[in-house]
Enzyme design. Sequence first.
Site, PDB file in Angstrom:
ATOM      1  N   GLY A  56      40.972  35.389  20.006  1.00 18.42           N
ATOM      2  CA  GLY A  56      40.284  36.667  19.892  1.00 18.42           C
ATOM      3  C   GLY A  56      40.008  37.301  21.242  1.00 18.42           C
ATOM      4  N   SER A  57      38.847  37.940  21.358  1.00 16.30           N
ATOM      5  CA  SER A  57      38.531  38.726  22.549  1.00 16.30           C
ATOM      6  C   SER A  57      38.337  37.905  23.812  1.00 16.30           C
ATOM      7  CB  SER A  57      37.278  39.565  22.287  1.00 16.30           C
ATOM      8  OG  SER A  57      37.520  40.520  21.268  1.00 16.30           O
TER       9      SER A  57
END
Length: 576
Positions: A297-298
């Site tokens: 993810g981020s």
Amino acid sequence: MKNSSKPAKRKWREWRRYFVLGIFTLIAVAVAVRALYLQYYMTDFLLEQGDNRFVRHMNKPAIRGTIFDRNGEPIALSTEVRSIWIDPSILSQNLHELPKLAYFLKRPEEEIKQLVLNRQKSRFYWLKRQLPPHEAKVLMALKIPGVYDQIEYKRYYPDAEITSHILGFTDIDDDGIEGIELAYQDWLKGNSTTTRILKDAKGRVIERREIVDQENHRESQDLNLTIDRRIQISAYRALKTGMIKHEAVAGSVIVADMRTGDILAMVNQPAGNPNRLEDRRATLLKNRAITDIFEPGSTIKPFIVAAGMEHGRWKPDSIVKTGRSGYRIGKNLIRDVSLSDSMDVTTVLAKSSNIGVVKIAESLDPSILFNIFNQIGIGQKSQIRLTGEEPGRLGTLRRWQLDPFEYATKAYGYGISVNTLKLAQMYTVFGNEGNYRPLRLVKNDYYPETTPIFSPKVTEDVLVMLEAATDKARGAGGWRATVPNFRVGGKSGTIRKIINGKYSSTHHRSFFVGIAPISDPRYVVAVMIDEPRKDGYYGGLVAAPIFSEVMRSTLRIMGTKPDALLDDPNIKLIAK
């Protein structure tokens, strides 16, 4: 008539004498032949039978080496126990002693009797393994013929479940089954020694001699880990508290010294106590920090930003047009949580803009990002030697080049996979002036070489941007990761899990990876929470507070000097 019978009687006596003499001669010859046969052809058998009656060979297991933390605190050690064995051939001749044995073992007398009688031609059978010495002493005081004890060693883990996922455990023979115990089996456990015991006809020991194979003999050795027991305990407590609060399914935390590559803590939930046989289940002792892989993810976004700045395309204050209506690539639409027409690169990272990092990635050739991901170990196993580690997945450069949307998803952490250990390992780049350093778990096992990824200037800029990503005033989602009196930087992440081949809207993983102190980067903490089901699921809400608690404890335990005291208004007043 009388004269004629005398020769016949004389002849009969002579024949009888010769017959008897012949019989004795045959017997003598048979005995001599038998003696020669036994002497020359049955020597080995007779010696073996004699040894079985008067000689015993007892194996004495080597004491398994102790495992210590980095400060010399024992976290796995072997304690002496006694195991009870019987000689059924002797015990079967003393069945009247069985009531005492049955009472001690708390087993039916008939059961013990059948066990002995079924093995009465055998000379060895384990009756009870790994008894405390004081209990075995009580049994041996009964002096039951054919019942003996033998020294063995049982592994004990002082911190129980807190270190269970790293250490693993041993079996009843003190051989490693999981974790460090298995990976370093040959180092920790030396060869057993054999003692030759000679007894007389009354069973008294008249000679005892130790037999050692000098050529193949190997001594047990102790093992020193990089783990700091104090940090391990504090990280475990913080993780467990967070898990309970959010009713999560599982979680992992890694704490590492980025300069040395030393792993200071590796904890997981759920956990079991390896000192208890009933807790030795895969669900409790699975080291999820290395076995569970997921899309990052981020948490991958700082690497995209760093790559863009490294190649001169972007600066921290460069403006990125993000748009409020999303960004379309072919038939696919990429959206942001924070709607904005444009923002600078620092804000892109602080507000975790998907559109922003995609546009930075699009300015670079896919091979640039692919090579960076490959260099920081995505899709590769670490060097810590623990079994069960999953390397994750990077994919092929060809797919990135052919499909613009697939390439775009890599910029915000989808389509690749890592484990929690890899998350921490990747961020060592930002603590070593742009150099990637593999992590290690055992002192002096190897000293990892660093690999240059980014320039010192770029990593310095990214550190400041990561600090901004924890600034509440900037609207950053990671503000709960802050630590009083210290400058902290990091990145949160949240992904949707794949359930039945599709991304779920109800099942998530939450992350936070951060560094401190920013003025002199030293420690990295990576937190992964699997399926938080209460009070939110975003990384900044779930994982960031756990990071804050773990990092705070780590900095305190390691005696790190605060680098943000001047942010306190009272300190500023004194400084003036």
